[in-house]
Structure formats: structure tokens, C-alpha cells
Design an enzyme around this catalytic site. Structure first.
Site, PDB file in Angstrom:
ATOM      1  N   SER A  71       0.840  -1.150   0.056  1.00  0.00           N
ATOM      2  CA  SER A  71      -0.134  -0.110  -0.170  1.00  0.00           C
ATOM      3  C   SER A  71       0.841   1.304  -0.189  1.00  0.00           C
ATOM      4  O   SER A  71       1.974   1.233   0.368  1.00  0.00           O
ATOM      5  CB  SER A  71      -0.908   0.147   1.254  1.00  0.00           C
ATOM      6  OG  SER A  71      -1.698  -1.052   1.332  1.00  0.00           O
TER       7      SER A  71
HETATM    8  N1  SAH Z   1      -0.016  -5.237   4.306  1.00  0.00           N
HETATM    9  C1  SAH Z   1       0.666  -5.410   2.981  1.00  0.00           C
HETATM   10  C2  SAH Z   1      -0.225  -5.303   2.013  1.00  0.00           C
HETATM   11  C3  SAH Z   1      -0.450  -6.665   1.030  1.00  0.00           C
HETATM   12  S1  SAH Z   1      -1.580  -6.635  -0.243  1.00  0.00           S
HETATM   13  C4  SAH Z   1       2.112  -5.011   2.766  1.00  0.00           C
HETATM   14  O1  SAH Z   1       2.442  -4.350   3.817  1.00  0.00           O
HETATM   15  O2  SAH Z   1       2.819  -5.282   2.073  1.00  0.00           O
HETATM   16  C5  SAH Z   1      -2.815  -7.701   0.258  1.00  0.00           C
HETATM   17  C6  SAH Z   1      -2.319  -8.980   0.721  1.00  0.00           C
HETATM   18  O3  SAH Z   1      -3.351  -9.915   1.163  1.00  0.00           O
HETATM   19  C7  SAH Z   1      -2.059  -9.958  -0.482  1.00  0.00           C
HETATM   20  O4  SAH Z   1      -0.646 -10.221  -0.023  1.00  0.00           O
HETATM   21  C8  SAH Z   1      -2.816 -11.235  -0.491  1.00  0.00           C
HETATM   22  O5  SAH Z   1      -2.075 -12.282  -1.160  1.00  0.00           O
HETATM   23  C9  SAH Z   1      -3.432 -11.203   0.622  1.00  0.00           C
HETATM   24  N2  SAH Z   1      -4.574 -11.775   0.824  1.00  0.00           N
HETATM   25  C10 SAH Z   1      -5.801 -11.813   0.231  1.00  0.00           C
HETATM   26  N3  SAH Z   1      -6.646 -12.479   0.830  1.00  0.00           N
HETATM   27  C11 SAH Z   1      -6.177 -13.097   1.886  1.00  0.00           C
HETATM   28  C12 SAH Z   1      -6.518 -14.022   2.832  1.00  0.00           C
HETATM   29  N4  SAH Z   1      -8.089 -14.407   2.802  1.00  0.00           N
HETATM   30  N5  SAH Z   1      -5.927 -14.425   3.769  1.00  0.00           N
HETATM   31  C13 SAH Z   1      -4.665 -14.060   3.942  1.00  0.00           C
HETATM   32  N6  SAH Z   1      -4.152 -13.084   3.121  1.00  0.00           N
HETATM   33  C14 SAH Z   1      -4.958 -12.596   2.061  1.00  0.00           C
END
Ligand code: SAH
Length: 225
Positions: A71
Site C-alpha cells: 500500500s
Molecule cells: N500489508 C501488506 C499489503 C499486502 S496486499 C504489505 O504491507 O505489503 C494484500 C495481501 O493480502 C496480499 O499479499 C494477498 O495475498 C493477501 N490476502 C488476500 N486474501 C487473503 C486472505 N484471505 N488471507 C490472507 N491473506 C490474504
């Protein structure tokens, strides 16, 4: 170099971090000193693929592989600030991704459990936390729409993928009095909600700014990628 450790607040990128904190965060109304300080210390360039390192402090999201994104710094700051962390909390993050958000939360709270459904991303995130010495930030592999029962309840929950609705297991794993921040809406556009679980069990929902996150995929999220 497997045993290479990484410094917090490395001098080479300190200027870029300060400019980010002042120009993107403080100037837009982030007031929580602890959030500003945490984001002024975590080397964001370590959380993106090497070819994106130069853009690490730009005012936008960045690709982290596997079709996922880290993000925008401002969004990380807003979510962290909304959680009102003071230090002793136990926090659950859903969507560990690069591990950056959890590292920031790790400087704001006593323990962070970060759930990720893509094993490769989780492995990389774990390696980053280890190198930075963030031993109280731990990863968990699986479907985060189910929360992470072994360490429940949590004082705060941060969901960093867009949900069609608030997953029930996350409400159940939030301590009475606890706060959850979660983007809720369609697959392409969401509103950032702050959900407080009252001590009487009632939920209080405040709807905040518009945002765009990758979809939360899972049993209580979106069903197909
Ligand atoms: N907080 C992260 C943002 C990652 S983007 C950072 O600082 O980089 C969102 C993430 O959520 C992705 O890696 C995706 O694989 C994950 N995601 C999506 N659905 C999910 C679920 N049900 N359980 C765990 N992770 C999930």
C-alpha cells in the site's frame, strides 16, 4: 548472505523517509507521533523487489510480485493511526504481503500476527522481519478471513485486502473494546471502515475514506481470484 541483518533507520535512506513522513503523512493530517516515528525508521526499500527500491518512498502503492501490492505510505499510516495503538497490544494483520505493514505495527505494539495466503510472499516477509530483528512479528500461513484462532482474542485487527463484508470470525476474535480497520466494498473500490467492538458486544462502525485494495480472497471474502 544468509546471516546479513538489516539496520532500522539506515542513514542512506533517512532523508527519503523524513521527506515521506513530513510531506505525505504529517502534511495530510497524520498526527500520531508513534506512527510517524515508526514509519521514519522502517527501511521501506527492503520490502519491495530490488528494481523498485528507488521508488520505495514514492507517494503510491508498489508491486511486490504474485499480483499483489504494497500500500501507499499514507494508507499504511492512516490504518495504523486508526488502530490507536499505545504499545502493549496484540495485533492481528490479515494480508501480510511484503511484511511492511506488519513491521510498522511491530514498532507500535507488543505482538503482531500477520496472516498471508500466498506462501512465497509470507516466506519473504518472514525473512525481512528476521533481518530487522522484529522477533515479536510472526507470520501465519492460511486464509485470513478465518482469522487466526490460536492467539485470539486480539486488541486490534488490521485487514489490508478489500472485503465484500466484515468476516464474522474476525469480529469473534476481536477483544471487547478492540478496534478493527478494514476496507469494505466492491472488488474494485472500497471504503475504509473502523469497527469497534463495544464491551456490551455491539459493533460501532465508522466509515472513512475511499480506497482501492487487492481483493480479500477466502471463505468469508471473495470466492474466486
Ligand atoms: N500489508 C501488506 C499489503 C499486502 S496486499 C504489505 O504491507 O505489503 C494484500 C495481501 O493480502 C496480499 O499479499 C494477498 O495475498 C493477501 N490476502 C488476500 N486474501 C487473503 C486472505 N484471505 N488471507 C490472507 N491473506 C490474504
Amino acid at each position: 548472505m544468509e546471516d546479513e541483518t538489516w539496520e532500522m533507520d539506515p542513514p542512506a535512506s533517512r532523508g527519503a523517509r523524513w521527506r515521506m513522513a513530513a510531506g505525505q503523512l504529517e502534511a495530510r493530517g497524520i498526527l500520531d507521533r508513534r506512527v510517524l516515528e515508526a514509519m521514519s525508521r522502517i527501511p521501506r526499500e527492503r520490502f519491495v523487489p530490488p528494481e523498485w527500491a528507488e521508488a520505495a518512498y514514492d507517494d503510491g502503492p508498489l508491486p511486490i510480485g504474485c499480483d499483489q501490492t504494497l500500500s501507499q505510505p499514507y494508507m499504511v499510516a492512516v490504518m495504523s493511526e486508526l488502530l490507536e495503538l499505545r504499545g502493549p497490544e496484540r495485533v492481528l494483520e490479515i494480508g501480510a504481503g511484503s511484511g511492511y505493514g506488519a513491521a510498522v505495527l511491530g514498532l507500535l505494539a507488543a505482538r503482531v500476527v500477520a496472516v498471508e495466503r500466498i506462501p512465497q510472499l509470507l516466506d519473504e516477509a518472514r525473512e525481512r522481519w528476521r533481518r530487522l530483528g522484529l522477533d515479536h512479528v510472526v507470520g501465519a500461513a492460511g486464509d485470513g478471513t478465518l482469522g487466526w484462532p490460536p492467539e485470539a482474542p486480539y486488541d486490534a485487527i488490521c485487514v489490508t485486502a478489500g472485503a465484500p463484508a466484515i468476516p464474522r470470525p474476525l469480529i469473534d476474535q476481536l477483544r471487547p473494546g478492540g478496534v478493527m480497520v478494514i476496507p469494505v466494498g466492491s472488488r474494485y473500490i472500497q471504503g475504509l471502515w473502523r469497527v469497534r467492538r463495544g464491551r456490551n458486544g455491539l459493533l460501532e462502525v465508522e466509515k472513512g475514506l475511499g480506497c482501492r485494495f487487492v481483493p480479500l480472497l477466502g471463505r468469508d471474502g471473495w470466492k474466486n481470484p
